[in-house]
Scaffold this motif. Sequence first.
Motif, PDB file in Angstrom:
ATOM      1  N   VAL A  83     -87.509  62.460   7.891  1.00  0.00           N
ATOM      2  CA  VAL A  83     -87.591  61.011   8.018  1.00  0.00           C
ATOM      3  C   VAL A  83     -88.762  60.648   8.914  1.00  0.00           C
ATOM      4  N   LEU A  84     -89.070  59.353   8.959  1.00  0.00           N
ATOM      5  CA  LEU A  84     -90.077  58.815   9.864  1.00  0.00           C
ATOM      6  C   LEU A  84     -89.382  58.139  11.037  1.00  0.00           C
ATOM      7  N   ALA A  85     -89.912  58.304  12.220  1.00  0.00           N
ATOM      8  CA  ALA A  85     -89.534  57.468  13.357  1.00  0.00           C
ATOM      9  C   ALA A  85     -90.601  56.398  13.493  1.00  0.00           C
ATOM     10  N   ALA A  86     -90.195  55.133  13.534  1.00  0.00           N
ATOM     11  CA  ALA A  86     -91.167  54.044  13.500  1.00  0.00           C
ATOM     12  C   ALA A  86     -90.945  53.072  14.647  1.00  0.00           C
ATOM     13  N   GLY A  87     -92.058  52.607  15.220  1.00  0.00           N
ATOM     14  CA  GLY A  87     -92.022  51.535  16.204  1.00  0.00           C
ATOM     15  C   GLY A  87     -92.374  50.230  15.523  1.00  0.00           C
TER      16      GLY A  87
END
Length: 364
Positions: A83-87
């Motif tokens: 998955v992506l971790a996004a801000g």
Amino acid sequence: MRTFGIEEEFIFLKPSTLQPANVGDDVHAELRGRSPVSRFVSHEFLASQIERSTPVFDRFEQASADLLAFRSRLARAALRRGVLAAGVGAPFQTEGWPEVTNVERYHTVETEFRGLVPDHLINGLHVHVGIPSREAGVQALNRVRVWLPTLLALAVNSPFWHGADTGFSSWRSVHMRRWSTIGCPPIFADAADYDRRIRRLVGVGGTYDLRTIWWNARLAEDHPTVEIRVCDAQLDAPSTLLLAALTRAAVTTALRDGETDVAPIDIAPELLDAGLWHAAREGMESTLLNPVSGALESASAVTAALQHYAGDAIDEVGNRDRIEALLARSRRLGTGAERQRAAIRAGGQPALAALLAQALTAHD
């Protein structure tokens, strides 16, 4: 020199759809267990989120190194789970009723706020600035509140909802306006007035304790700080640092003005609230409300007015050059909302996913 700390909320997304991925518990357990850099990681409202609070800083070199170290570990933990971790202030795409983190407090929020829950896939950046007393903190709130629309305009990073452009640069802010205590706090006579009024809110409109008073600026109940909560979560660490630097300088100036009885800027509450809405829509691409003049002016002019207001505090800690460089970077790259829109125009969802992944660990 005022100490400061930063809270950042992150959301995990499926790379192919940019929909939330419920891996928060798993990532939380990994990060908490392996490094002192991550010891302030906590659950957030939804199973697709985590929150990370920094240690207390007095220098921005400390904050820069800390933010980058944590974001690198977060990116690796997300990658291991595909998955992506996004801000981001809000995800590009959502689906159905989100899974709430299995914590009693969050289930209480779900019960109290009901149909607002599916739209609460939002992520913020909170900056804490140390205060000498609760009385001083209230006087600072009375003075810094007028600059909240300016800080929001610099921080906009949530233009999309359900895969479509909302026309707003901070759709997160629009969602937040529907909660029972939100927006700019009112003026308070003193700390006793503040404490009396917040306690009367408990039990009304879903506000079941003092921590569910969600004004865009407030006194933290667990720490001796003013907490500025107006900003969207940020794509990268340099953007977070810019907002933290300006926030600390503005709060420092407000504290000094309170100590010397400099009167708060006189602005009608309805105009200030409209200015906040205007900033959420326009970001830095048009006009903003200048609280000094009470008129709409160019975003660059209002940012300059904030720098002038907080100029002494900026200079005293040697941050003038750093802030100027970070502002120049923001003008060159655009706000988070501008950068997300540019990615979608250039290459659709894949390009946006690439931006989110690259920005998470960017250091310049």
